[in-house]
Design a protein around this motif. Structure first.
Motif, PDB file in Angstrom:
ATOM      1  N   PHE A 100      74.979  11.352  12.827  1.00  0.00           N
ATOM      2  CA  PHE A 100      75.858  12.193  13.257  1.00  0.00           C
ATOM      3  C   PHE A 100      76.665  12.421  12.086  1.00  0.00           C
ATOM      4  O   PHE A 100      77.884  12.714  12.076  1.00  0.00           O
ATOM      5  CB  PHE A 100      75.742  12.537  14.785  1.00  0.00           C
ATOM      6  N   SER A 101      77.029  10.865  11.354  1.00  0.00           N
ATOM      7  CA  SER A 101      78.170  11.336   9.756  1.00  0.00           C
ATOM      8  C   SER A 101      77.495  12.133   9.232  1.00  0.00           C
ATOM      9  O   SER A 101      76.243  12.941   9.430  1.00  0.00           O
ATOM     10  CB  SER A 101      77.556   9.580   9.557  1.00  0.00           C
ATOM     11  N   ILE A 130      66.644  22.013  13.694  1.00  0.00           N
ATOM     12  CA  ILE A 130      65.659  20.443  14.003  1.00  0.00           C
ATOM     13  C   ILE A 130      67.195  19.925  13.512  1.00  0.00           C
ATOM     14  O   ILE A 130      67.750  19.303  14.940  1.00  0.00           O
ATOM     15  CB  ILE A 130      65.073  19.784  12.927  1.00  0.00           C
ATOM     16  N   VAL A 131      68.232  19.821  12.810  1.00  0.00           N
ATOM     17  CA  VAL A 131      69.233  19.498  12.836  1.00  0.00           C
ATOM     18  C   VAL A 131      70.458  20.681  14.097  1.00  0.00           C
ATOM     19  O   VAL A 131      70.988  18.967  14.122  1.00  0.00           O
ATOM     20  CB  VAL A 131      70.076  19.738  11.157  1.00  0.00           C
ATOM     21  N   ARG A 132      70.046  21.777  13.864  1.00  0.00           N
ATOM     22  CA  ARG A 132      71.209  22.062  14.926  1.00  0.00           C
ATOM     23  C   ARG A 132      70.492  21.245  16.445  1.00  0.00           C
ATOM     24  O   ARG A 132      71.677  21.795  17.373  1.00  0.00           O
ATOM     25  CB  ARG A 132      70.991  22.862  15.161  1.00  0.00           C
ATOM     26  N   ASN A 133      69.548  21.243  16.892  1.00  0.00           N
ATOM     27  CA  ASN A 133      68.957  21.155  18.036  1.00  0.00           C
ATOM     28  C   ASN A 133      70.062  19.871  18.547  1.00  0.00           C
ATOM     29  O   ASN A 133      69.847  19.253  19.413  1.00  0.00           O
ATOM     30  CB  ASN A 133      67.686  21.512  17.920  1.00  0.00           C
ATOM     31  N   LYS A 137      72.518  18.472  21.712  1.00  0.00           N
ATOM     32  CA  LYS A 137      71.957  17.750  22.211  1.00  0.00           C
ATOM     33  C   LYS A 137      72.903  16.591  22.809  1.00  0.00           C
ATOM     34  O   LYS A 137      73.948  16.541  23.286  1.00  0.00           O
ATOM     35  CB  LYS A 137      70.485  16.829  22.141  1.00  0.00           C
ATOM     36  N   TRP A 138      73.458  16.143  21.142  1.00  0.00           N
ATOM     37  CA  TRP A 138      74.883  15.491  21.158  1.00  0.00           C
ATOM     38  C   TRP A 138      75.955  15.655  21.718  1.00  0.00           C
ATOM     39  O   TRP A 138      76.618  14.819  22.673  1.00  0.00           O
ATOM     40  CB  TRP A 138      74.574  15.016  19.775  1.00  0.00           C
ATOM     41  N   ILE A 139      76.249  16.705  21.730  1.00  0.00           N
ATOM     42  CA  ILE A 139      77.619  17.691  21.756  1.00  0.00           C
ATOM     43  C   ILE A 139      76.747  17.418  23.408  1.00  0.00           C
ATOM     44  O   ILE A 139      77.990  17.206  24.314  1.00  0.00           O
ATOM     45  CB  ILE A 139      77.615  18.807  21.244  1.00  0.00           C
ATOM     46  N   GLU A 140      76.151  18.034  24.003  1.00  0.00           N
ATOM     47  CA  GLU A 140      75.853  18.394  25.341  1.00  0.00           C
ATOM     48  C   GLU A 140      76.271  16.724  26.000  1.00  0.00           C
ATOM     49  O   GLU A 140      76.910  16.936  27.088  1.00  0.00           O
ATOM     50  CB  GLU A 140      74.456  18.464  25.600  1.00  0.00           C
ATOM     51  N   PHE A 141      75.485  15.685  25.670  1.00  0.00           N
ATOM     52  CA  PHE A 141      75.761  14.296  26.324  1.00  0.00           C
ATOM     53  C   PHE A 141      76.500  13.810  26.199  1.00  0.00           C
ATOM     54  O   PHE A 141      76.411  13.067  26.232  1.00  0.00           O
ATOM     55  CB  PHE A 141      73.825  13.511  26.197  1.00  0.00           C
ATOM     56  N   LEU A 142      76.726  13.301  25.008  1.00  0.00           N
ATOM     57  CA  LEU A 142      77.759  12.645  24.788  1.00  0.00           C
ATOM     58  C   LEU A 142      79.338  13.003  24.040  1.00  0.00           C
ATOM     59  O   LEU A 142      79.963  12.517  23.953  1.00  0.00           O
ATOM     60  CB  LEU A 142      76.763  11.952  23.001  1.00  0.00           C
ATOM     61  N   GLY A 143      79.448  14.531  23.734  1.00  0.00           N
ATOM     62  CA  GLY A 143      80.790  15.623  23.092  1.00  0.00           C
ATOM     63  C   GLY A 143      81.522  14.856  23.991  1.00  0.00           C
ATOM     64  O   GLY A 143      82.465  14.910  23.338  1.00  0.00           O
ATOM     65  N   LYS A 158      80.047  21.606  11.601  1.00  0.00           N
ATOM     66  CA  LYS A 158      79.117  21.907  10.879  1.00  0.00           C
ATOM     67  C   LYS A 158      77.923  21.886  12.413  1.00  0.00           C
ATOM     68  O   LYS A 158      77.322  22.967  11.030  1.00  0.00           O
ATOM     69  CB  LYS A 158      78.645  19.843  11.410  1.00  0.00           C
ATOM     70  N   THR A 159      78.037  22.412  13.076  1.00  0.00           N
ATOM     71  CA  THR A 159      76.991  23.198  13.804  1.00  0.00           C
ATOM     72  C   THR A 159      76.773  24.117  13.455  1.00  0.00           C
ATOM     73  O   THR A 159      76.453  24.950  13.478  1.00  0.00           O
ATOM     74  CB  THR A 159      76.475  22.524  15.996  1.00  0.00           C
ATOM     75  N   VAL A 160      78.161  24.951  13.506  1.00  0.00           N
ATOM     76  CA  VAL A 160      78.499  26.815  13.770  1.00  0.00           C
ATOM     77  C   VAL A 160      78.465  26.995  11.949  1.00  0.00           C
ATOM     78  O   VAL A 160      77.341  27.466  11.819  1.00  0.00           O
ATOM     79  CB  VAL A 160      80.446  26.851  13.792  1.00  0.00           C
ATOM     80  N   ALA A 161      78.638  25.826  11.368  1.00  0.00           N
ATOM     81  CA  ALA A 161      77.843  26.193  10.199  1.00  0.00           C
ATOM     82  C   ALA A 161      76.248  26.727   9.491  1.00  0.00           C
ATOM     83  O   ALA A 161      76.048  26.895   8.899  1.00  0.00           O
ATOM     84  CB  ALA A 161      78.596  24.920   9.311  1.00  0.00           C
TER      85      ALA A 161
END
Length: 258
Positions: A100-101, A130-133, A137-143, A158-161
């Motif tokens: 996610f860098s 795929i990248v968005r999903n 998931k990272w935001i939901e579980f680790l953000g 990045k997800t918004v863009a």
């Protein structure tokens, strides 16, 4: 998640003739329109990762990546480019680079840019989804974990863009999925607004960094609205213009004109 698939990404270039004719007609009827700054905005997520892309990468990753970009930008060969993008990502994974860098997300986004370049719009969408999903998931579980504040801001941005770009691709005349285009675009706008409101109400947490300013966000919405207006996609332009009004200074002529 491997968006290349077990046997690599298919590069079937067949396009529906009906869609092709529709696109050619739209291109002809709109050829007089001026180039919009919104086009720059929707493609910004692509171009950001091309300039100076090699410096942050270890040599073993930079080597196949150079070849991938050569076959993308200099001597176009999609199959060769995909082969080297896949090699670069595999090596990056082996040596433990953060998936996610900015650098690794940038490589994946560049794969989507290649697909769009060769008019494989469905494949470009597939990669970005795929990248968005994965980001969601990272935001939901680790953000929300301590120490991830700054990374959350970056990944969410990045997800918004990416969602804005997906809105553009779904609205493409070769795809013509207006419903999903609107869903992605509305999500991007609502998410950016929600994050801004949270920071205003709760305060900025230590390490979070900056989010979009009112002027930046309003300008992006307005530019994107003009982009869709020029493409006669008023169903996307109207809500963007309305949202941008909320961010325009009230003591300027610009707000009145808008």
């Amino acid at each position: 998640m491997d968006f290349f698939g077990r046997d690599g990404m298919s590069l079937d270039s067949t396009l529906h003739e009906k869609q092709r004719a529709s696109c050619l007609t739209n291109t002809h009827t709109q050829s007089h329109l001026p180039h919009s700054g919104a086009l720059i905005y929707t493609n910004y997520v692509y171009q950001t990762y091309i300039v100076g892309v090699f410096q942050p990468f270890p040599p073993e990753v930079a080597k196949p990546l150079r070849r991938a970009l050569y076959y993308t930008n200099i001597s176009l060969s999609p199959k060769e480019a995909l082969k080297y993008y896949k090699q670069a990502l595999a090596i990056a994974d082996e040596i433990g680079m953060d998936p996610f860098s900015d650098e690794i997300l940038g490589v994946k986004i560049q794969v989507a840019a290649l697909m769009e370049k060769i008019q494989q719009y469905e494949k470009a969408i597939e990669v970005l989804e795929i990248v968005r999903n994965d980001c969601l998931k990272w935001i939901e579980f680790l953000g929300s974990k301590p120490g991830n504040e700054g990374k959350r801001t970056r990944v969410l941005g990045k997800t918004v863009a990416i969602s804005v770009k997906l809105g553009d691709l779904y609205a493409n005349c070769y795809v013509q999925d207006k419903e999903t285009a609107e869903e992605r675009l509305v999500w991007a706008v609502e998410t950016a607004l929600k994050e801004k409101k949270r920071r205003e109400e709760e305060g900025v947490k230590e390490g979070e960094g900056d989010w979009m300013t009112d002027e930046e966000f309003g300008g992006a919405l307005e530019s994107l609205g003009h982009h869709y207006e020029e493409k006669d996609q008023h169903y996307l332009a109207a809500p963007l213009f309305l949202q941008s009004l909320a961010f325009a200074p009230t003591n300027t002529c610009h707000a009145v004109v808008l």
